[in-house]
Write an enzyme that holds these catalytic residues in place. Structure first.
Site, PDB file in Angstrom:
ATOM      1  N   ASP A  45      -3.780   5.682  11.807  1.00  0.00           N
ATOM      2  CA  ASP A  45      -2.823   5.272  10.775  1.00  0.00           C
ATOM      3  C   ASP A  45      -1.590   6.165  10.830  1.00  0.00           C
ATOM      4  O   ASP A  45      -1.633   7.340  10.458  1.00  0.00           O
ATOM      5  CB  ASP A  45      -3.485   5.363   9.394  1.00  0.00           C
ATOM      6  CG  ASP A  45      -2.595   4.846   8.271  1.00  0.00           C
ATOM      7  OD1 ASP A  45      -1.411   4.570   8.524  1.00  0.00           O
ATOM      8  OD2 ASP A  45      -3.095   4.718   7.132  1.00  0.00           O
ATOM      9  N   HIS A 102       0.844   5.094   6.651  1.00  0.00           N
ATOM     10  CA  HIS A 102       0.599   5.685   5.328  1.00  0.00           C
ATOM     11  C   HIS A 102       0.691   7.205   5.417  1.00  0.00           C
ATOM     12  O   HIS A 102       0.958   7.750   6.488  1.00  0.00           O
ATOM     13  CB  HIS A 102      -0.768   5.244   4.807  1.00  0.00           C
ATOM     14  CG  HIS A 102      -0.877   3.758   4.652  1.00  0.00           C
ATOM     15  ND1 HIS A 102      -1.425   2.944   5.624  1.00  0.00           N
ATOM     16  CD2 HIS A 102      -0.493   2.939   3.651  1.00  0.00           C
ATOM     17  CE1 HIS A 102      -1.376   1.684   5.231  1.00  0.00           C
ATOM     18  NE2 HIS A 102      -0.812   1.648   4.039  1.00  0.00           N
ATOM     19  N   SER A 142       0.809  -1.223   0.000  1.00  0.00           N
ATOM     20  CA  SER A 142       0.000   0.000   0.000  1.00  0.00           C
ATOM     21  C   SER A 142       0.841   1.271   0.000  1.00  0.00           C
ATOM     22  O   SER A 142       0.337   2.340  -0.352  1.00  0.00           O
ATOM     23  CB  SER A 142      -0.944   0.007   1.206  1.00  0.00           C
ATOM     24  OG  SER A 142      -0.238  -0.230   2.404  1.00  0.00           O
TER      25      SER A 142
END
Length: 395
Positions: A371, A374, A152
């Protein structure tokens, strides 16, 4: 050129940011003199700081051209610092403008109120990055396929590049298609395809009767890589997943199964398999990159703030040229494997520049769990692509 010194006084605590857009060297020194006077520094400290600043060139982002602005012999694209930049070049797009951003990365749309993180630019040591020009990028790569292969974090960079290239005023809009694990954004006016292939390990992961087997010495699905003119690989974050996120039960090398193996040993075997496959199967005309280890910020002690739980609430980068936390063991593994390739992939060594950006993650604005691995878009991955653009300009 103009240099700005901003002082923020919080009680008795005095913070100084040398916030730089475009500046003359003389004005830098005058600003530093005032800074030192305010803090009543000794003559020796002042002399050292003046010498230190004078040893750095640098400046604002440059124009287009054929590479970096500055002395390429002294230039290190991956060592430097983050500087404040209020120019029109930052951010290069907004989450509301670009249709290609995954919801979990669209931090402003998800309610993030602060926007300082959007106005820092990366200043490499000894040079400056040229300003990104999307039209030039498309013209230079007319008819080509650019493929990101990995987890990702590869998708994060792929979405960023698509947004940097997106221009709603074009005659024909880019299209997004999905086919299995492959997603493609096509820019029809230039015949350019920006592709993302989900493959977090690069080697084979197969479900068999005995369980999920990660075959460290096998790549059976790499033929699609050969279609690309520019390849940007990535593999790391899936390897450190644990608990319910862990996606394999066994390692396999040859015919032998292993329930357990030192993680970095397994990682090195897999990357070596990938490197040999690329050397044997990818044309020398194909430009191959490897996206380095992207930092996470789940523990404040890593950046000298032990009372801070994670990246939530962080609004500024770590200032300066170094990160106080430990290195990732995988960094050296990647460098060792790439060094042994016949045609070494170019390492996009993004570790330091991401370590310094504790403020750049979606945190609680990801639409689910916090998160801190990311990156918000617009945001830090735009710099990865600006560096990629800089390297490709030299070709």
């Amino acid at each position: 050129m103009l240099n700005k010194c901003i002082f923020v006084i919080e009680g008795r605590k005095q913070k100084s940011h040398l916030l730089t857009t475009q500046e003359t060297h003389a004005q830098k020194l005058l600003c530093l003199l005032w800074f030192c006077f305010m803090l009543k520094m000794s003559v020796w400290t002042l002399c050292f700081l003046l010498f230190y600043v004078s040893s750095f060139g640098g400046g604002g982002g440059g124009g287009g051209g054929n590479g970096v602005d500055g002395d390429e012999r002294r230039c290190d694209l991956f060592k430097g610092r983050w500087l404040w930049d209020e120019s029109d070049s930052n951010p290069m797009y907004t989450g509301s403008e670009c249709p290609f951003i995954n919801p979990g990365l669209n931090c402003q749309k998800n309610g993030r109120a602060d926007n300082m993180y959007l106005n820092f630019r990366w200043q490499p040591h000894g040079c400056s990055l040229p300003r990104f020009n999307g039209e030039e990028f498309l013209q230079r790569n007319r008819g080509k396929k650019i493929m990101f292969v990995g987890d990702s974090l590869s998708s994060n960079q792929w979405q960023s590049l698509a947004c940097m290239l997106y221009n709603p005023t074009r005659r024909s809009n880019p299209s997004l298609t999905h086919q299995g694990q492959l997603s493609t954004i096509s820019f029809p006016e230039h015949g350019v395809s920006i592709m993302y292939l989900k493959n977090g390990f690069l080697v084979d992961l197969e479900v068999e009767k005995k369980g999920r087997v990660l075959k460290l010495d096998s790549i059976s699905k790499g033929r699609i890589w050969e279609e690309a003119d520019i390849l940007i690989f990535n593999s790391y974050h899936w390897w450190i997943h644990a608990g319910q996120l862990k996606s394999w039960d066994y390692y396999q090398v040859g015919e032998k199964l292993y329930r357990d193996m030192a993680l970095m040993d397994a990682y090195k075997i897999a990357l070596t398999t990938w490197a040999r496959w690329v050397d044997s199967n990818i044309s020398k005309k194909t430009r191959v990159f490897f996206q380095g280890i992207s930092a996470v910020h789940y523990e404040g002690k890593d950046w000298g703030e032990p009372s801070v739980r994670n990246c939530d609430g962080q609004t500024e980068p770590i200032l300066g040229f170094s990160y106080p936390g430990k290195k990732y063991a995988a960094e050296q593994v990647v460098k060792d494997v790439l060094a042994k390739m016949k045609n070494p992939a170019y390492l996009l060594d993004i570790t330091l520049l991401t370590q310094l950006r504790k403020d750049g993650h979606p945190s609680k604005y990801a639409g689910g769990m916090t998160d801190c691995s990311h990156w918000c878009l617009a945001g830090v991955p735009d710099t990865w692509n600006q560096i990629l653009y800089t390297i490709l300009l030299k070709d």
